[in-house]
Design an enzyme around this catalytic site. Structure first.
Site, short mmCIF file in Angstrom:
data_model
loop_
_atom_site.label_atom_id
_atom_site.label_comp_id
_atom_site.label_asym_id
_atom_site.label_seq_id
_atom_site.Cartn_x
_atom_site.Cartn_y
_atom_site.Cartn_z
N GLN A 33 0.83 -1.22 0.00
CA GLN A 33 0.00 0.00 0.00
C GLN A 33 0.86 1.26 0.00
OE1 GLN A 33 -2.33 0.81 3.53
NE2 GLN A 33 -3.81 2.06 2.42
N ASP A 55 10.54 -6.39 -3.78
CA ASP A 55 9.50 -7.02 -2.98
C ASP A 55 9.70 -8.53 -3.10
OD1 ASP A 55 6.49 -5.81 -1.98
OD2 ASP A 55 6.61 -7.98 -2.23
N ILE A 56 9.09 -9.27 -2.21
CA ILE A 56 9.18 -10.74 -2.30
C ILE A 56 8.39 -11.25 -3.51
CG2 ILE A 56 7.19 -11.28 -0.82
CD1 ILE A 56 9.00 -13.45 0.49
N ILE A 74 13.42 -10.15 2.09
CA ILE A 74 14.22 -9.37 3.04
C ILE A 74 14.94 -10.27 4.05
CG2 ILE A 74 12.22 -8.94 4.54
CD1 ILE A 74 15.31 -6.72 4.04
N TYR A 163 2.13 -7.47 16.49
CA TYR A 163 2.56 -6.39 15.60
C TYR A 163 3.11 -5.22 16.43
CZ TYR A 163 1.95 -2.70 12.04
OH TYR A 163 2.13 -1.65 11.16
N LYS A 167 6.88 -3.74 16.65
CA LYS A 167 7.20 -2.34 16.31
C LYS A 167 7.90 -1.64 17.47
CE LYS A 167 5.66 -1.95 12.05
NZ LYS A 167 6.58 -1.80 10.95
#
Ligand code: NAD
Length: 332
Positions: A33, A55-56, A74, A163, A167
Site C-alpha cells: 500500500q 518485494d518478495i 528481506i 505487531y 514495532k
C-alpha cells in the site's frame, strides 16, 4: 534500424556509466500500500533509474514498471547485501512487514519477519554499506495503559498485539543502533493510512479503504469495528510527504531516534460513514465487530505529534472531507 555516430555512442555510454555510478535508493516492500506510492514519488525527484523497487513478489504492479525492480526476500541477508553493493545503494526504505491483523494469525512468523528484516538492514548501515535508513513504526506501539487522547511522544507503552510488540522492539533497536553505531535511522509511527492506488495489506484500519470500495459498488458496508472506534488516520499523500520530509531533514534535526508520533486526523466509522453519505445519499452501514475491534480498542484515539512539528516542521494537510472526495473520485 537507426544508425548512431561514434560520438553519440560515446556520449550514451558515458551517461550509462554515470547512471550506474550514481548512488541509488532501495525500497523494500514496494508492491504494498505504501511502497507503490513511495516509489512513484521518489522517482519523480531522483529519476526512475535511481530508485530500485523490490518485494518478495515475482510480479509487480505496472505502475512501478518505469524503473528497476528486483525480487528480494528481506530475510535473505546475502542477496540484500549483494544488491546494495552492486547498485551502490545508499538509502533504504524498509516497508516489508506483516501488518496488525495478519500478524495475529501468524504471531511467530510476524515476529521473525518484522525483526529479522529490520536487523538485516540495520546491519548494512552499521557496516557502512548504506548511509540512511527509513523504517516505519505504528500507533500499534501504544496499548491499553497509554493515554488514549493526544497520546504523548513519550509515555507508557504496553502493546498487546504481536505487531505492536515487534514495532516497539524495532523502535528500541533503531535507537540502539543510532546510539551505539551512529546509524542514521529515521522513523515515523504511521497512523492508519488511506489510499486508493493499492489495496491495504491486512491492518486494523483497512476498513477506512474498504468502505469506499463497497460504497461505490453496493452503497452499503458492513464494518468490522464498532461505530465509535475512533482512530488516528492519514491520507496517503500526507504520509508519503512525511516520509520524504523526515528523510531529507538535516541529520541534527532528527532528535527522536526511536520513532516520531505523526498526527493526521482522527475519526470513527460512524463519522466517516456520515461524510460518505453526503456524497452518496443511499449509502448505509452496518456493524459486525470482529477480533480487530479489540486491537482498535488498545490503540489511541489521537496522538500528539509536537516533536515531529518542532524537529522537522511536520504539518498534516488533508482533512476528512477532502479524503472522501479524493477516495470516491480516485476509485470511480
Ligand atoms: P503492505 O502489506 O501493503 O505491503 C508490505 C509489502 O511487503 C508487500 O508488498 C509484501 O509482498 C512485502 N513483503 C512481505 N514479506 C516480504 C519479504 N519477506 N521480503 C520482501 N518483501 C516482503 O504494507 P504497507 O501498508 O505498505 O506497510 C508498509 C510498512 O508501513 C509496514 O512496516 C507497516 O507495518 C507500516 N505501517 C503501515 C500502516 C498502514 O496503514 N498501511 C500503518 C502503520 C505502519
Amino acid at each position: 534500424m537507426t544508425i548512431i555516430s561514434f560520438n553519440d555512442y560515446l556520449i550514451s555510454k558515458v551517461i550509462f556509466v554515470q547512471i550506474l555510478a550514481m548512488s541509488k535508493i532501495l525500497v523494500i516492500g514496494s508492491c504494498g500500500q505504501i511502497g507503490i506510492e513511495l516509489v512513484l514519488e521518489l522517482r519523480k525527484t531522483h529519476g526512475n533509474h535511481n530508485v530500485i523497487a523490490s518485494d518478495i513478489k515475482e510480479d509487480y504492479p505496472q505502475s512501478i514498471a518505469e524503473g528497476p525492480y528486483v525480487q528480494l526476500d528481506i530475510m535473505n541477508a546475502n542477496k540484500l547485501t549483494s544488491l546494495v553493493k552492486e547498485n551502490n545503494v545508499k538509502e533504504v526504505y524498509l516497508l516489508a512487514a506483516l501488518l496488525s491483523a495478519t500478524a495475529e494469525k501468524k504471531p511467530l512468523f510476524a515476529w521473525e519477519l518484522n525483526m529479522q528484516g529490520l536487523f538485516n538492514v540495520l546491519e548494512l548501515a552499521k557496516n557502512k554499506l548504506i548511509e540512511k535508513v527509513f523504517w516505519p513504526s505504528s500507533i500499534a506501539v501504544f496499548g491499553n495503559n497509554s493515554p488514549i487522547d493526544s497520546t504523548p511522544q513519550h509515555t507508557i507503552m504496553e502493546p498487546s498485539t504481536v505487531y505492536g510488540i515487534s514495532k516497539l522492539a524495532g523502535e528500541r533497536w533503531c535507537e540502539y543502533y543510532f546510539n551505539r553505531y551512529n546509524v542514521d535511522v529515521r522513523s515515523i509511527r504511521y497512523p492508519g493510512l488511506i489510499s486508493y492506488k493499492s489495496a491495504p495489506g491486512g491492518g486494523t484500519t483497512d476498513y477506512a479503504v474498504d468502505i469506499f470500495i463497497q460504497a461505490l459498488k453496493s452503497q452499503s458496508y458492513t464494518c468490522y469495528l464498532k461505530p465509535d472506534a475512533k482512530l488516528p488516520m492519514m491520507y496517503m499523500s500526507d504520509a508519503i510527504r512525511a516520509t520524504i520530509e523526515i528523510m531529507e531533514a538535516p541529520r541534527d534535526n532528527i532528535k527522536v531516534r526511536s520513532s516520531y508520533n505523526l498526527s493526521g486526523i482522527s475519526f470513527d466509522p460512524e463519522e466517516l460513514a456520515a461524510e460518505i453519505k453526503r456524497e452518496i445519499p443511499n449509502f448505509s452501514i452496518e456493524y459486525a465487530p470482529d477480533f480487530r475491534q479489540e486491537i482498535a480498542e488498545s490503540w489511541p484515539n489521537s496522538v500528539d505529534d509536537s516533536y515531529a512539528r518542532n524537529d522537522w516542521n511536520w504539518e498534516n494537510k488533508i482533512k476528512i472531507q477532502e479524503i472522501v472526495k479524493k477516495m470516491l473520485d480516485g476509485l470511480s
